[in-house]
Design a protein around this motif. Sequence first.
Motif, PDB file in Angstrom:
ATOM      1  N   UNK A  12       0.834  -1.207   0.000  1.00 44.59           N
ATOM      2  CA  UNK A  12       0.000   0.000   0.000  1.00 44.59           C
ATOM      3  C   UNK A  12       0.864   1.249   0.000  1.00 44.59           C
ATOM      4  N   UNK A  13       1.948   1.231   0.756  1.00 46.72           N
ATOM      5  CA  UNK A  13       2.846   2.385   0.813  1.00 46.72           C
ATOM      6  C   UNK A  13       3.491   2.637  -0.540  1.00 46.72           C
ATOM      7  N   UNK A  14       3.912   1.572  -1.204  1.00 49.30           N
ATOM      8  CA  UNK A  14       4.535   1.717  -2.526  1.00 49.30           C
ATOM      9  C   UNK A  14       3.537   2.267  -3.547  1.00 49.30           C
ATOM     10  N   UNK A  15       2.291   1.778  -3.465  1.00 47.92           N
ATOM     11  CA  UNK A  15       1.245   2.281  -4.364  1.00 47.92           C
ATOM     12  C   UNK A  15       0.997   3.761  -4.099  1.00 47.92           C
ATOM     13  N   UNK A  16       0.979   4.137  -2.825  1.00 48.79           N
ATOM     14  CA  UNK A  16       0.773   5.543  -2.459  1.00 48.79           C
ATOM     15  C   UNK A  16       1.916   6.408  -2.980  1.00 48.79           C
ATOM     16  N   UNK A  17       3.137   5.936  -2.832  1.00 47.67           N
ATOM     17  CA  UNK A  17       4.294   6.707  -3.313  1.00 47.67           C
ATOM     18  C   UNK A  17       4.214   6.922  -4.817  1.00 47.67           C
ATOM     19  N   UNK A  18       3.790   5.887  -5.537  1.00 45.48           N
ATOM     20  CA  UNK A  18       3.698   5.983  -6.990  1.00 45.48           C
ATOM     21  C   UNK A  18       2.560   6.902  -7.428  1.00 45.48           C
ATOM     22  N   UNK A  19       1.360   6.642  -6.921  1.00 47.53           N
ATOM     23  CA  UNK A  19       0.186   7.377  -7.398  1.00 47.53           C
ATOM     24  C   UNK A  19       0.137   8.807  -6.876  1.00 47.53           C
ATOM     25  N   UNK A  20       0.361   8.976  -5.584  1.00 49.20           N
ATOM     26  CA  UNK A  20       0.305  10.330  -5.007  1.00 49.20           C
ATOM     27  C   UNK A  20       1.508  11.138  -5.465  1.00 49.20           C
ATOM     28  N   UNK A  21       2.652  10.476  -5.557  1.00 54.44           N
ATOM     29  CA  UNK A  21       3.833  11.181  -6.035  1.00 54.44           C
ATOM     30  C   UNK A  21       3.671  11.657  -7.471  1.00 54.44           C
ATOM     31  N   UNK A  22       3.039  10.848  -8.292  1.00 50.05           N
ATOM     32  CA  UNK A  22       2.824  11.224  -9.696  1.00 50.05           C
ATOM     33  C   UNK A  22       1.731  12.266  -9.836  1.00 50.05           C
ATOM     34  N   UNK A  23       0.662  12.127  -9.035  1.00 53.86           N
ATOM     35  CA  UNK A  23      -0.458  13.064  -9.130  1.00 53.86           C
ATOM     36  C   UNK A  23      -1.166  12.943 -10.465  1.00 53.86           C
ATOM     37  N   UNK A  24      -1.847  14.012 -10.872  1.00 52.35           N
ATOM     38  CA  UNK A  24      -2.486  14.057 -12.175  1.00 52.35           C
ATOM     39  C   UNK A  24      -3.490  12.944 -12.411  1.00 52.35           C
ATOM     40  N   UNK A  25      -3.535  12.472 -13.644  1.00 52.45           N
ATOM     41  CA  UNK A  25      -4.539  11.492 -14.046  1.00 52.45           C
ATOM     42  C   UNK A  25      -4.371  10.148 -13.330  1.00 52.45           C
ATOM     43  N   UNK A  26      -3.130   9.769 -13.004  1.00 52.87           N
ATOM     44  CA  UNK A  26      -2.901   8.498 -12.323  1.00 52.87           C
ATOM     45  C   UNK A  26      -3.551   8.512 -10.939  1.00 52.87           C
ATOM     46  N   UNK A  27      -3.322   9.569 -10.182  1.00 57.04           N
ATOM     47  CA  UNK A  27      -3.940   9.682  -8.857  1.00 57.04           C
ATOM     48  C   UNK A  27      -5.448   9.833  -8.982  1.00 57.04           C
ATOM     49  N   UNK A  28      -5.891  10.551  -9.993  1.00 56.08           N
ATOM     50  CA  UNK A  28      -7.326  10.762 -10.198  1.00 56.08           C
ATOM     51  C   UNK A  28      -8.035   9.425 -10.425  1.00 56.08           C
ATOM     52  N   UNK A  29      -7.502   8.609 -11.315  1.00 56.97           N
ATOM     53  CA  UNK A  29      -8.106   7.306 -11.613  1.00 56.97           C
ATOM     54  C   UNK A  29      -8.043   6.395 -10.386  1.00 56.97           C
ATOM     55  N   UNK A  30      -6.925   6.435  -9.675  1.00 60.43           N
ATOM     56  CA  UNK A  30      -6.790   5.632  -8.465  1.00 60.43           C
ATOM     57  C   UNK A  30      -7.820   6.029  -7.419  1.00 60.43           C
ATOM     58  N   UNK A  31      -8.031   7.330  -7.260  1.00 60.25           N
ATOM     59  CA  UNK A  31      -8.992   7.828  -6.277  1.00 60.25           C
ATOM     60  C   UNK A  31     -10.407   7.409  -6.648  1.00 60.25           C
ATOM     61  N   UNK A  32     -10.743   7.486  -7.924  1.00 62.37           N
ATOM     62  CA  UNK A  32     -12.063   7.026  -8.368  1.00 62.37           C
ATOM     63  C   UNK A  32     -12.241   5.535  -8.059  1.00 62.37           C
ATOM     64  N   UNK A  33     -11.227   4.751  -8.384  1.00 62.82           N
ATOM     65  CA  UNK A  33     -11.301   3.305  -8.177  1.00 62.82           C
ATOM     66  C   UNK A  33     -11.517   2.972  -6.699  1.00 62.82           C
ATOM     67  N   UNK A  34     -10.735   3.616  -5.835  1.00 58.12           N
ATOM     68  CA  UNK A  34     -10.878   3.374  -4.397  1.00 58.12           C
ATOM     69  C   UNK A  34     -12.251   3.826  -3.916  1.00 58.12           C
ATOM     70  N   UNK A  35     -12.740   4.936  -4.452  1.00 60.13           N
ATOM     71  CA  UNK A  35     -14.054   5.455  -4.053  1.00 60.13           C
ATOM     72  C   UNK A  35     -15.163   4.475  -4.418  1.00 60.13           C
ATOM     73  N   UNK A  36     -15.123   3.948  -5.629  1.00 61.69           N
ATOM     74  CA  UNK A  36     -16.165   3.015  -6.073  1.00 61.69           C
ATOM     75  C   UNK A  36     -16.126   1.725  -5.253  1.00 61.69           C
ATOM     76  N   UNK A  37     -14.928   1.209  -5.031  1.00 62.59           N
ATOM     77  CA  UNK A  37     -14.812  -0.027  -4.240  1.00 62.59           C
ATOM     78  C   UNK A  37     -15.276   0.219  -2.808  1.00 62.59           C
TER      79      UNK A  37
END
Length: 266
Positions: A12-37
């Motif tokens: 989870x920490x590695x995923x957070x570092x990748x997605x939050x660190x990148x920001x933009x569309x990657x974090x946006x899609x990740x946030x949507x996915x987590x929200x729906x689940x």
Amino acid sequence: MFAIRLISGIILLLIALLTVGSGGSLLFVTTITISIIGLFELYRVLKIQANLLGYLGYFTVLAYYGLLWFQKENFMLFLFIGFLMVLMSVYVFTFPKYQLEEVSVSFLGVFYVAVMLSYLYQARAMVDGKYLVWLVFLSSWGSDTCAYCVGTLLGKHKLAPVLSPKKSIEGAIGGVLGAALLGFIYATLFGSYITEMRNPQLACSLSCAIAAIISQVGDLAASAIKRNHQVKDYGKLIPGHGGILDRFDSMLFTAPAIYLAVTFLR
């Protein structure tokens, strides 16, 4: 069990570092996915995850994130009013198929899970968000760790004995102070990169302390929902942790808390 939980936590920490660190569309899609689940997990507690009330909730979440992505925030009020009207229409014209609690959770869930979690993306999109967004994790996961350590060593007075017998007042105080200290240390290390704050150390410390208090409310709120419906975990998606809501329950509260605190403490 501990090893599985540790491995899951590292992933989870590695995923957070990748997605939050990148920001933009990657974090946006990740946030949507987590929200729906997460919304699916909440709806499953009341068994509305696969009926009309659930589908309306998922659609509203997607519509909300669409407005957020295209910066059409002025239409969000119309979206939620329309969502409520549709829900009440379904409640009325299918009566007595759905209970009021089911309709209420369908509406509340969109805010409780999706809207509140969206502030993780919104915090990352702020000026200096590349650095400020990590305060969400410091005040959530950091305060949890500090509260656990202090509670284990010094805990004597129960914080919420019915909801969470292991949590103590001493641990809660330790979590808040620990989060404030983590915020101070973080600002000391990276404050020179935060250009929009006159006093990054003070602002980050206060923001983390405020969010840590709210974080513990979020954790207990998730526990209260589970106890009301005799559910042990929201899911089994994350080995050793449970479901999305079991792991992100406090972050649902710290994300908007950090966003608002940083906005007002600049």
